[in-house]
Design a protein around this motif. Structure first.
Motif, PDB file in Angstrom:
ATOM      1  N   LEU A  19       9.339  11.577  39.332  1.00 45.68           N
ATOM      2  CA  LEU A  19      10.682  11.117  39.659  1.00 45.68           C
ATOM      3  C   LEU A  19      11.026  11.446  41.105  1.00 45.68           C
ATOM      4  O   LEU A  19      11.654  10.647  41.795  1.00 45.68           O
ATOM      5  N   ILE A  39      16.244   5.490  37.095  1.00 51.53           N
ATOM      6  CA  ILE A  39      14.874   5.259  36.660  1.00 51.53           C
ATOM      7  C   ILE A  39      14.839   5.534  35.162  1.00 51.53           C
ATOM      8  O   ILE A  39      15.155   6.635  34.717  1.00 51.53           O
ATOM      9  N   ARG A  78      22.158  12.221  39.747  1.00 54.11           N
ATOM     10  CA  ARG A  78      20.843  12.243  39.100  1.00 54.11           C
ATOM     11  C   ARG A  78      20.686  13.467  38.199  1.00 54.11           C
ATOM     12  O   ARG A  78      20.893  14.600  38.608  1.00 54.11           O
ATOM     13  N   ASP A  80      17.627  14.578  35.325  1.00 56.30           N
ATOM     14  CA  ASP A  80      16.349  14.213  34.717  1.00 56.30           C
ATOM     15  C   ASP A  80      16.377  14.541  33.231  1.00 56.30           C
ATOM     16  O   ASP A  80      16.812  15.624  32.824  1.00 56.30           O
ATOM     17  N   LEU A  85       9.373   9.696  32.944  1.00 56.22           N
ATOM     18  CA  LEU A  85      10.072   9.296  34.163  1.00 56.22           C
ATOM     19  C   LEU A  85      11.484   8.777  33.887  1.00 56.22           C
ATOM     20  O   LEU A  85      11.807   7.621  34.133  1.00 56.22           O
ATOM     21  N   ASN A  86      12.332   9.655  33.376  1.00 52.70           N
ATOM     22  CA  ASN A  86      13.729   9.333  33.095  1.00 52.70           C
ATOM     23  C   ASN A  86      14.640  10.102  34.035  1.00 52.70           C
ATOM     24  O   ASN A  86      14.942  11.276  33.806  1.00 52.70           O
ATOM     25  N   GLY A  87      15.086   9.454  35.095  1.00 50.64           N
ATOM     26  CA  GLY A  87      16.055  10.029  36.022  1.00 50.64           C
ATOM     27  C   GLY A  87      17.316   9.193  35.970  1.00 50.64           C
ATOM     28  O   GLY A  87      17.393   8.145  36.605  1.00 50.64           O
TER      29      GLY A  87
END
Length: 195
Positions: A19, A39, A78, A80, A85-87
């Protein structure tokens, strides 16, 4: 090939796609002001904020402010989350009193008590799908979706086994009773605009 694609391709080749790499690349791009960037599952989503979206988000923040201090509220910041990949940049996140930022100055998902997302047409599938599941896996006790297209809220509670055990649908205009949750208040929706 864009700079972002080139950087991501290099990271994938060295198995270092993170990320941080993705967001570093995005920060170097000319993204228009007022565009939300997230993301979700390794996919980049950008959406401009509409007036309806802003009004609902701001309204929720104002109502939470009586229970949560300004330093315990976040919007479009942001955070996480578990998964690949989770932002996310939650429209609204309310954090527990014990909350502290991590070594990089970011809020930890473990401290989130409440998340609200306001639906945009282009990203609605994320809010109802992978983001909802990521919030459940993260153990977020209350997840509220305000959907101005449907004119109603969906309130998800009791995260269990990677999903929410309970969902309640409330039309705009009716109160959202969160008094029996960690949030401990009633949200008014009578001023939520529709799209």
């Amino acid at each position: 090939m864009t700079v972002l694609e080139d950087r991501i391709e290099m990271a994938e080749g060295s198995r270092e796609l993170t990320l941080d790499v993705m967001f570093d690349c995005l920060e170097k791009m000319p993204i228009p002001e007022g565009t939300k960037v997230e993301i979700v599952g390794g996919n980049i989503f950008m959406s401009p904020q509409r007036q309806t979206h802003f009004e609902i988000t701001f309204n929720i923040l104002q109502q939470l402010y009586g229970t949560y201090t300004r330093k315990r509220l976040a919007s479009d910041v942001r955070i996480d989350f578990p998964g690949n990949l989770n932002g996310f940049a939650c429209d609204v996140a309310a954090l527990a009193a014990r909350s502290v930022t991590d070594a990089k100055g970011r809020w930890r998902y473990q401290d989130i008590e409440f998340v609200a997302e306001v639906i945009s047409q282009g990203t609605a599938a994320n809010d109802y799908g992978p983001k909802k599941l990521a919030y459940a896996v993260a153990g977020v006790p209350v997840y509220l979706i305000a959907d101005p297209y449907q004119g109603r809220c969906h309130v998800y509670t009791q995260p269990k086994d990677g999903d929410y055990a309970t969902v309640t649908k409330i039309p705009f205009g009716d109160d959202v009773d969160l008094t029996r949750t960690v949030v401990g208040l009633t949200l008014k929706t009578d001023e939520f605009p529709r799209d």
